[in-house]
Motif scaffolding. Sequence first.
Motif, PDB file in Angstrom:
ATOM      1  N   SER A  69       0.882  -1.303  -0.058  1.00 30.56           N
ATOM      2  CA  SER A  69       0.048  -0.211  -0.002  1.00 30.56           C
ATOM      3  C   SER A  69       0.999   1.422  -0.056  1.00 30.56           C
ATOM      4  N   SER A  70       2.003   1.155   0.664  1.00 31.60           N
ATOM      5  CA  SER A  70       3.091   2.265   0.533  1.00 31.60           C
ATOM      6  C   SER A  70       3.320   2.800  -0.506  1.00 31.60           C
ATOM      7  N   LEU A  71       3.810   1.878  -1.503  1.00 31.03           N
ATOM      8  CA  LEU A  71       4.007   2.031  -2.880  1.00 31.03           C
ATOM      9  C   LEU A  71       2.839   2.837  -3.658  1.00 31.03           C
ATOM     10  N   VAL A  72       1.644   2.348  -3.776  1.00 28.92           N
ATOM     11  CA  VAL A  72       0.491   3.225  -4.206  1.00 28.92           C
ATOM     12  C   VAL A  72       0.577   4.692  -3.687  1.00 28.92           C
ATOM     13  N   LEU A  73       0.432   4.562  -2.469  1.00 31.31           N
ATOM     14  CA  LEU A  73       0.534   5.983  -1.718  1.00 31.31           C
ATOM     15  C   LEU A  73       1.719   6.890  -2.135  1.00 31.31           C
ATOM     16  N   TYR A  74       3.014   6.164  -2.225  1.00 32.80           N
ATOM     17  CA  TYR A  74       4.068   6.922  -2.827  1.00 32.80           C
ATOM     18  C   TYR A  74       3.805   7.827  -3.995  1.00 32.80           C
ATOM     19  N   HIS A  75       2.808   7.272  -5.028  1.00 35.30           N
ATOM     20  CA  HIS A  75       2.457   7.842  -6.455  1.00 35.30           C
ATOM     21  C   HIS A  75       1.229   8.424  -6.204  1.00 35.30           C
ATOM     22  N   PHE A  76       0.289   8.226  -5.198  1.00 31.87           N
ATOM     23  CA  PHE A  76      -1.071   8.945  -4.940  1.00 31.87           C
ATOM     24  C   PHE A  76      -1.006   9.017  -3.689  1.00 31.87           C
ATOM     25  N   SER A  77      -0.911  10.180  -3.068  1.00 32.83           N
ATOM     26  CA  SER A  77      -0.884  10.520  -1.717  1.00 32.83           C
ATOM     27  C   SER A  77      -1.943  10.056  -0.701  1.00 32.83           C
ATOM     28  N   THR A  78      -2.980  10.197  -1.569  1.00 32.51           N
ATOM     29  CA  THR A  78      -4.507   9.921  -0.789  1.00 32.51           C
ATOM     30  C   THR A  78      -5.388   9.116  -1.740  1.00 32.51           C
ATOM     31  N   LYS A  79      -6.357   8.291  -1.095  1.00 32.34           N
ATOM     32  CA  LYS A  79      -7.325   7.672  -1.663  1.00 32.34           C
ATOM     33  C   LYS A  79      -8.245   8.835  -2.791  1.00 32.34           C
ATOM     34  N   GLU A  80      -8.593   9.729  -2.275  1.00 34.24           N
ATOM     35  CA  GLU A  80      -9.045  10.665  -3.031  1.00 34.24           C
ATOM     36  C   GLU A  80      -8.425  11.175  -4.248  1.00 34.24           C
ATOM     37  N   LEU A  81      -7.202  11.513  -4.127  1.00 33.27           N
ATOM     38  CA  LEU A  81      -6.560  11.653  -5.263  1.00 33.27           C
ATOM     39  C   LEU A  81      -6.218  10.712  -6.331  1.00 33.27           C
TER      40      LEU A  81
END
Length: 205
Positions: A44-56
């Motif tokens: 999940s941290s990799l996804v958040l690295y590219h997109f900082s929030t679920k909304e984004l």
Amino acid sequence: MARVRLSVEERRAEILRVAVEQIGARGVGNVRIADVAQELGVSSSLVLYHFSTKELLVAEAFAHAARGDLARLRELLGGRGSAARRLRAAVRWYAPTGQAKGWRLWIEGWAAALREPVLRDVTHDLDRQWKAAIAEVITEGVAAGEFRCERPEDAAWRLTALLDGLAVQMTSYAGRLSRTTMLEWVDEALVRELGIDRERLRSAR
């Protein structure tokens, strides 16, 4: 086997593709960063690295889903033939039973945009681009003497509003309206908005 190392652009595109799939399957409210990560086999941290929030992530996923359809719309509207032929082809492609974007996905997006400012900005911009493309070809048809339409922008709003409304009806209440009837209504709207007769619209080359 070692996982292939992707560039930043490739990784973002991969995440967005899976996010679109997850939104379609689960709905905006139920999709999670963890679901996207699990499908990709990453953290999940990799996804958040590219997109900082679920909304984004959700907002970018909708923009990603629309880019191909916007390109196809412009291709149809910018092709050869009369403005009437090009506009009718584009409108029928965009219609609820055509080959354009998944309407279930977009209905989800419209509903979520009521509560998510980031998504609202994205969907509003995409909607503006659709209307502008339709208005442009109507303006071209008026200049060529094909159409009688005093306000192409208004006509584009009414046409897209009709198609969007039909999409909600046909997606939410499948089977209540036939494709033939829906396309007849779309042609009737084009005749009214463009100031041309039905036979001319249907025989446009």
